[in-house]
Structure formats: C-alpha cells, structure tokens
Design a protein around this motif. Structure first.
Motif, PDB file in Angstrom:
ATOM      1  N   PHE A 106      -7.587   9.155   1.759  1.00  0.00           N
ATOM      2  CA  PHE A 106      -6.566   8.212   1.301  1.00  0.00           C
ATOM      3  C   PHE A 106      -5.420   8.167   2.299  1.00  0.00           C
TER       4      PHE A 106
ATOM      5  N   ASP B  34      -4.616  -2.364  -4.216  1.00  0.00           N
ATOM      6  CA  ASP B  34      -3.480  -2.330  -5.132  1.00  0.00           C
ATOM      7  C   ASP B  34      -3.814  -1.334  -6.241  1.00  0.00           C
ATOM      8  N   PRO B  35      -3.192  -0.152  -6.218  1.00  0.00           N
ATOM      9  CA  PRO B  35      -3.549   0.874  -7.202  1.00  0.00           C
ATOM     10  C   PRO B  35      -3.148   0.494  -8.633  1.00  0.00           C
ATOM     11  N   ASP B  36      -2.363  -0.583  -8.782  1.00  0.00           N
ATOM     12  CA  ASP B  36      -2.079  -1.064 -10.139  1.00  0.00           C
ATOM     13  C   ASP B  36      -3.287  -1.811 -10.709  1.00  0.00           C
TER      14      ASP B  36
ATOM     15  N   LYS C  23      -7.182  -1.769   2.282  1.00  0.00           N
ATOM     16  CA  LYS C  23      -5.907  -1.710   1.564  1.00  0.00           C
ATOM     17  C   LYS C  23      -6.159  -2.196   0.150  1.00  0.00           C
TER      18      LYS C  23
ATOM     19  N   PRO D  27      -7.436   4.643  -7.458  1.00  0.00           N
ATOM     20  CA  PRO D  27      -7.914   5.077  -6.136  1.00  0.00           C
ATOM     21  C   PRO D  27      -9.255   5.808  -6.213  1.00  0.00           C
TER      22      PRO D  27
ATOM     23  N   GLY E  76      -1.959   7.339   1.862  1.00  0.00           N
ATOM     24  CA  GLY E  76      -0.985   7.064   0.802  1.00  0.00           C
ATOM     25  C   GLY E  76      -1.680   6.518  -0.423  1.00  0.00           C
ATOM     26  N   ASP E  77      -0.939   5.793  -1.268  1.00  0.00           N
ATOM     27  CA  ASP E  77      -1.498   5.295  -2.528  1.00  0.00           C
ATOM     28  C   ASP E  77      -2.050   3.880  -2.396  1.00  0.00           C
ATOM     29  N   GLU E  78      -2.058   3.309  -1.176  1.00  0.00           N
ATOM     30  CA  GLU E  78      -2.513   1.923  -1.032  1.00  0.00           C
ATOM     31  C   GLU E  78      -3.632   1.723  -0.009  1.00  0.00           C
ATOM     32  N   HIS E  79      -4.092   2.795   0.646  1.00  0.00           N
ATOM     33  CA  HIS E  79      -5.143   2.631   1.660  1.00  0.00           C
ATOM     34  C   HIS E  79      -6.231   3.684   1.500  1.00  0.00           C
TER      35      HIS E  79
END
Lengths: 291, 323
Positions: A7, A59-61, A57, A65, A9-12
C-alpha cells in the motif's frame, strides 16, 4: 514471477512485478493493468503501468483497501499466463546528437557529473566500451526501442533498448540532478533512454535533442490535437540521427505546423522477439520504411 | 465581472480540486495543496466546494475587482486588506467595483486560498481549471499569474456565509506531525534506520513547492545490502523507474526525504519509504521552509480513521455555516 504488492498510503496500491527490468516484467505489468481496467473495479480511479511495476489509485471510501488487494491478487495468475502480443505503432524520432543546447546545459552542470572532464555522451560511450562517440551513436540509433513507461513529467517516454541484454547500454544518472534540461532532450539513465517533453530538472545524461514535439497542452500541433501526449506504453521508437540543417528544417516545419512524423501501425510478439531479435527488428524497420 | 492582477505575489495560481485520470501520462492531479482551506473558502462565498480559487504562496497578490463580489481568504495567515483596510481571514466580505484586495505579511502557514463568488472562470482543461505549471497546462495560460492578467469570474454567488472560528480550522503543529504508512520500498532500509527516521525531527528545506517538499537535518539512511537489479542504477537508493504515489517519500542517495505533492512527478528511479496519509497532505501545504516536522508511523486502520476524522471536520464546517 510473483508480484509484490504494497500500500502507498490509504489511496494507492503499488505492485512490483520484478526488481529488475525486462520486457517480460513490462508485459506482465501491462496485462495486469489491462485486466484491472477491464474488470471495472469500483473505487479504482487511476491505473498507471510502469517499466516493471504498476500502481492503482483508489478511493478507500468506496472500496476497502484489503478487498482491492484481494481482487488484484486474484488476477495475477491469468496475467502471467497471458499472450504477450501487442497491436502497436512504430514511430521515427529524428535526433540531433551533440547539439549546442544540451552541450551548453551539460557544461553548466559539470560539477554534478561523474566525469567533469568529458561530455555526457563521451562518458556514456567510454563506460559502455565504445571506441568513439560515433560508434556509440550508431549503437544508440541502430536498434528500435520499446516505450515501457510514460511519466515523470507530462508525456515523457521511458525507452528500453530492443537488443540482447549483453548489448544493452547502461549509464549511471548524474551524481546530483540538474535543475535544468532543455525541452526535447534525448536522455539516458540506468538502462533507459528518454525524451524530456518539457524543460525542467533531470538526472539523465544528455545525448542530443529532437525537433519533434511530443507534448502539446494547447493541442494545436497537427499530430497532437486528439491527445496532448504522443506516447503510450507499448509504442516502439526508432531514432534517426540528423545534422544541424535537417534539425533547423524540422524546427521550421514544426513552427509552421506542417511537420509530419513517421508513424506506422505494427504488431509485436514477445515470443517472436525472444526467438529472433535481429529478425524481429529487421521486420519492424521494413514496416517503418514502408517496404 | 473580472479580477485584474495588479501584482501577482510570489507564485499565485488558479486551482480547484484537481485533474484526476491522467497520471498514467505523467500529468499529475494538481489542485489546491490545502484542499480543506480551498473547500472552506468556496463555502464562505456560496460557491460549489470545488470551484476554482487562487492559491497564493508566502506572499499575497494585489487584485482589483471590476464588479461587486463576495470574497473569502482561508488557509495560511496572510492578512487580507480591502483598499488598505484590514479584513478577517476565514470570513466572507464584500468588495465593490474598483476595490483593491491586497495582503499583509504572512504570519503563519504558507498558502492562502482566495475565493471569489462565482469562481475563477479559466478554461477547463482535461476536466479541471487547476494550473500545472511544469506542463504549462490549465489555469491562466498554464502559468502563475503576472501583473496585467485579467481573470474572468463566473456569475452568481451569494451574500456570503459568515465566518469559520479557529477551532474548526486546521493548521500544522510545531513540530508538524505527518502521519505515514511505511511500505513501498521500506524493506530496503535497516530496522535501525527505520527507527531513526521516525525519531528524528526534520526541517523543511528551501526546495519546497507544489511538486514536492524536501526535508533535511535528519540521519542518512542505512540500506540493506544487495546487488543492484538490472536497470536500476548504481546507487543503493535507485530502483527500476516506477510510479510515485502522491504523498510518497523518496530519499535520493538516502539523505534528504522528499514528499511528493499535487504537481508530483509521476515516476522515477528512487526508492520510497511509504506515503504520508491522505488526511495529512493538507498540512504539508501549510509548511514554510525551516519549519520542523516529524514523521509518525501509523497503520492502515489508523489512516482510514484519520480520513474519517477529516471528513467529519469538513462536515462540522458545513453545519456551522448552515450548508
């Protein structure tokens, strides 16, 4: 080849197909990114293939992940078995080697170079065992190159030399990156050649310059009206050495928007290439020259 | 309705929430570096949260309005003045035709966001009005503003929505704490080097811009020895050129970490230690050179919790303004 996922971060999600560069690693990366595109996974916002890796990339929303990671891992088997063939293009790029503009720039940044007493291309020729710069230019421009990544800055192609590994040119990057590189510089770092699409910082050795724009944010240049960026991963490039007169004539043609690049459709099979590198390249040259 | 640029400040650009979808061609997302401040500026003047605004760094521009408008300035503490008279930041105020907006010296943070009712109406390029200066794309002629430029402003916009109190804003602490999820090529450094990376207090280097922020003053990294893979280059910090995530922390030569931001270079040949989490990217946009900062290790669950916190903070502003 087992893909290493991590991972960013939380977006990739970053995926390394192989630590070292090879066309096999590139094709696995390309077939994985094509599979991800085709799967239309919710929450995936960008899919970026690279030389021997790729990046998603998301969107974790919209997708957890861990769930996305599982989906990607489930595609790995099919991607590594996929048929490495491409319908692609071969593009001729005129190059004015040892031009005055990159020469002026490289002289300004000599203290950042491994060998301040020679030029970038003299250094590259010497560390690769070529007796003269002319021999080195003949090697650099003698075989086709594979676009294995587009990026760094807008539309910049990373180019991988289509020869057996023992013949591949390898050159270290500058000790410290330059703060300036002329637009359309033909560069070299590691095992990759590149074309700097815009003026800016850079760490690759500078060999020459092309008169042919490869990025146009205004979409005015005749062959860049549909897409701002000329190159796509999988394109094949052939350098064509030119002198000052041909360079000046091409620049004038570009300014008057009547420059016509040589671009031909072609196909490429990794298996055929590995079986007969010289034969495959010779066929590509026939396609390029319309014979 | 237009805004005339009397003086441009240090580097003032048009930005919105960005241009996703072209990173695979090396065209970065761009957009405001402090998107929380950008959204709030738009809320205050009655715009959509993603309308285009001006992002000014370190020093404000001087602007003249050709028609009445509602204006708000958020982000770093760059005090706004109308015809030389002070106005409050994080608060909507009115300007008349011929009024001049200028700024005092920066007192905190790094970037101010100037929203005008109706939004800055430069042409949309690849789905966004954001300026990507390196690629000469978007914004006003693909570049930072210059004296004499005239920017169109869209119609509409309301009377203004009041003010946002300090407890609803967000600025970096001293030192700034940037939460980071280790990963990517983290395995390339020794565990002692990893511990030291988090223990050190770093300082923002002068090379800090929309592409990335360099940090200095910490300990050089020790790498796990390996034979360099083919194509990577000879330095232990080199990798075969790969994609760079937004927020990724690369360490050329193992000495000075660089965190890539909204105008990121999309790839290159340096190993990365992981990423600053999305929730903390706004904070970097408010750091000045020499500002102290620490990297704080978090897990994915903590990253996602921080993300939810940021969304809740934005919602509290909307609730406060009655939106």
């Amino acid at each position: 080849m087992s893909i290493r996922f991590s991972f960013g971060g939380d977006e990739h999600i970053f995926a390394e197909v192989s630590e070292s560069m090879s066309l096999e690693a590139f094709f696995t990366s390309l077939s994985m990114t094509n599979a991800v595109k085709a799967a239309g996974i919710r929450g995936v916002t960008e899919i970026c293939p690279a030389n021997a890796s790729f990046q998603i990339k998301f969107d974790p929303d919209r997708i957890r992940p861990a769930d996305l990671l599982k989906e990607l891992q489930s595609m790995e088997g099919a991607a590594s078995k996929s048929d490495a063939t491409l319908k692609t293009r071969i593009i001729e790029i005129p190059v004015f080697y040892q031009d005055p503009w990159t020469h002026e720039t490289l002289m300004r940044f000599r203290e950042r170079h491994q060998d301040p007493s020679s030029t970038d291309i003299e250094y590259a020729a010497s560390v690769n065992g070529y007796g003269s710069v002319e021999d080195f230019i003949a090697a650099h421009s003698g075989s086709p190159w594979f676009v294995s990544m587009v990026g760094f800055v807008a539309g910049l192609p990373f180019l991988y030399q289509m020869v057996e590994r023992k013949r591949q040119i390898e050159v270290p990057k500058y000790l410290r990156p330059r703060t300036d590189t002329p637009k359309l510089t033909v560069g070299y770092g590691g095992c990759f050649s590149c074309i700097y699409s815009v003026r800016g910082a850079g760490g690759y050795q500078m060999f020459g310059i092309t008169p042919m724009p490869i990025y146009d944010p205004n979409q005015k240049i005749s062959y860049l009206t549909e897409e701002m960026c000329l190159f796509r991963p999988g394109d094949i490039v052939k350098w064509k050495p030119i002198g000052r007169d041909a360079y000046d004539a091409a620049v004038e043609a570009v300014e008057e928007n009547r420059f016509e690049p040589v671009i031909r459709d072609c196909s490429f099979s990794l298996a055929d290439f590995n079986r007969d590198i010289d034969g495959t390249n010779a066929k590509l040259m026939e396609v390029l020259h319309g014979r | 309705m237009a805004v005339k640029v009397i003086s441009p400040g240090l580097s003032t650009t048009v930005q919105d929430l960005g241009r996703p979808g072209y990173y695979h061609l090396g065209i970065p997302i761009s957009g405001g570096m402090d998107r929380f401040a950008l959204r709030v500026a738009n809320m205050l003047v009655g715009n959509d949260e993603g309308a285009a605004v001006l992002e000014a760094v370190f020093m404000g521009p001087e602007l003249e309005f050709t028609a009445p408008a509602t204006v708000a300035v958020t982000g770093g503490d760059l005090p706004p003045k109308v015809n030389g008279e002070d106005r409050d930041s994080w608060s909507a105020f009115q300007v008349k035709a011929g009024d001049r907006l200028s700024f005092g010296f920066l007192k905190g943070g790094a970037r101010a966001y100037i929203a005008v009712s109706g939004g800055i109406d430069v042409p949309v390029k690849l789905g966004s009005r954001s300026t990507y200066t390196l690629g000469a794309l978007g914004g006003h002629e693909g570049r930072a503003l210059k004296a004499g430029d005239e920017l169109a402003v869209g119609g509409g916009g309301g009377p203004g929505k009041g003010a946002v109190p300090a407890n609803l804003r967000r600025m970096p602490g001293n030192p700034a704490e940037l939460r980071m999820l280790p990963g990517l090529y983290w395995h390339r450094i020794t565990s002692a080097a990893g511990k030291q990376f988090f223990a050190d207090t770093w300082k923002v280097a002068p090379e800090a811009d929309r592409i990335g922020y360099r940090f200095k003053g910490g300990t050089a990294l020790d790498f796990v020895p390996r034979e360099q893979p083919f194509g990577a280059g000879s330095n232990p910090s080199n990798i075969v050129d790969a994609c760079y995530p937004y927020g990724s922390i690369q360490v050329p030569g193992g000495t000075e970490p660089i965190v890539l931001h909204r105008d990121a270079v999309s790839g290159g040949g340096y190993m990365m230690l992981g990423c600053v989490i999305a929730a903390d990217m706004d904070l970097i946009g408010q750091l000045q050179p020499h500002a102290p900062a620490r990297f704080v290790e978090v897990t994915m669950d903590q990253s996602l919790a921080a993300r939810a916190d940021r969304q809740a903070a934005l919602q509290r502003v909307r609730d406060h303004l009655g939106l």
